[in-house]
Design an enzyme around this catalytic site. Structure first.
Site, mmCIF file in Angstrom:
data_model
loop_
_atom_site.group_PDB
_atom_site.id
_atom_site.type_symbol
_atom_site.label_atom_id
_atom_site.label_comp_id
_atom_site.label_asym_id
_atom_site.label_seq_id
_atom_site.Cartn_x
_atom_site.Cartn_y
_atom_site.Cartn_z
ATOM 1 N N ILE A 59 -4.773 -5.868 -1.220
ATOM 2 C CA ILE A 59 -3.708 -4.913 -0.888
ATOM 3 C C ILE A 59 -4.343 -3.937 0.108
ATOM 4 C CG2 ILE A 59 -4.265 -3.584 -3.000
ATOM 5 C CD1 ILE A 59 -1.455 -2.461 -3.015
ATOM 6 N N SER A 60 -3.668 -3.700 1.224
ATOM 7 C CA SER A 60 -4.222 -2.809 2.245
ATOM 8 C C SER A 60 -4.277 -1.377 1.722
ATOM 9 C CB SER A 60 -3.356 -2.855 3.501
ATOM 10 O OG SER A 60 -3.280 -4.160 4.005
ATOM 11 N N SER A 61 -5.183 -0.583 2.286
ATOM 12 C CA SER A 61 -5.321 0.814 1.859
ATOM 13 C C SER A 61 -4.051 1.591 2.215
ATOM 14 C CB SER A 61 -6.517 1.448 2.565
ATOM 15 O OG SER A 61 -6.213 1.614 3.936
#
Ligand code: SAH
Length: 211
Positions: A59-61
């Site tokens: 999951i991207s930041s």
């Protein structure tokens, strides 16, 4: 740890990191990020880090999600959006807060099954998920005002460029070893490309994985 107050702190941090689009910030304030990660990681969901979501994906930041959303929106109303790489569905849920319709494609079947359940729980009725190879785009729903890729690619496949509406914008991580956020705008004369921040994403892969 997963309260509205934690989320509000994340929004304040995004502001200090340079995110200015209030519509994006409000969208991210509305989506509970901790439900998109495994329970064991929930306490870290609002930290500014990418986290694992199984099947070797991440999951991207929050900053990256905000930055890409801000670039995609370009301060205007978004009609139809195509996301390639649904993953856990967090970026999808954020997009659904300010786009009229969101289509999202994921190649890993079991990952998508969980994401489908999660997004149903959030009652996001303007999201359509599809198990498919995103490199082909989604011709049956084109054209799109915005296209966002959440995995890195060296060159954009022609079908995706064709499915971008005139006046539309595509945002994606470009490259393989060295990667940069890239924006492609389509205008009546053709396409213009702008290269921005250095980033690190998992690679876009061809074909689908069944569960
Ligand atoms: N926005 C997602 C990011 C997940 S990582 C999130 O926040 O969770 C990138 C995702 O792109 C992975 O789930 C990966 O399986 C998917 N992906 C990679 N290549 C793809 C392709 N050709 N078609 C569709 N999805 C793809």
């Amino acid at each position: 740890m997963t309260s509205q107050r934690t989320r509000a702190r994340m929004i304040e941090r995004l502001r200090t990191q340079g995110i200015v689009d209030e519509v994006v910030l409000a969208g991210m304030n509305a989506v509970p990020r901790h439900i998109f990660v495994e329970e064991i990681l929930a306490s870290r969901a609002y930290d500014d880090v990418a986290l694992p979501i199984n099947f070797g994906q991440t999951i991207s930041s929050p900053y990256i999600v905000a930055r890409m959303s801000e670039l995609l929106r370009a301060s205007s109303r978004l009609g139809k959006v195509l996301e390639i790489g649904s993953g856990c569905g967090y970026q999808t849920a954020v997009l659904a807060q300010f786009a009229h319709e969101v289509y999202s494609i994921e190649r890993i079947g079991p990952l998508l099954t969980r994401t489908r359940t999660r997004l149903r729980e959030l009652r996001l009725h303007n999201v359509r998920l599809k198990h498919s190879d995103g490199l082909l785009g989604l011709p049956e729903a084109a054209s799109f005002d915005g296209i966002i890729l959440t995995a890195a690619i060296a060159h954009v496949p022609p079908p995706l460029l064709e499915q971008l509406a005139i006046g539309g914008r595509m945002v994606f991580p470009k490259g393989s070893q060295d990667q940069y956020l890239c924006v492609i705008d389509r205008n009546p004369q053709g396409y213009t490309e702008t290269i921005l921040d250095e980033v690190r994403f998992v690679p876009m892969l061809p074909g689908i994985l069944k569960g």
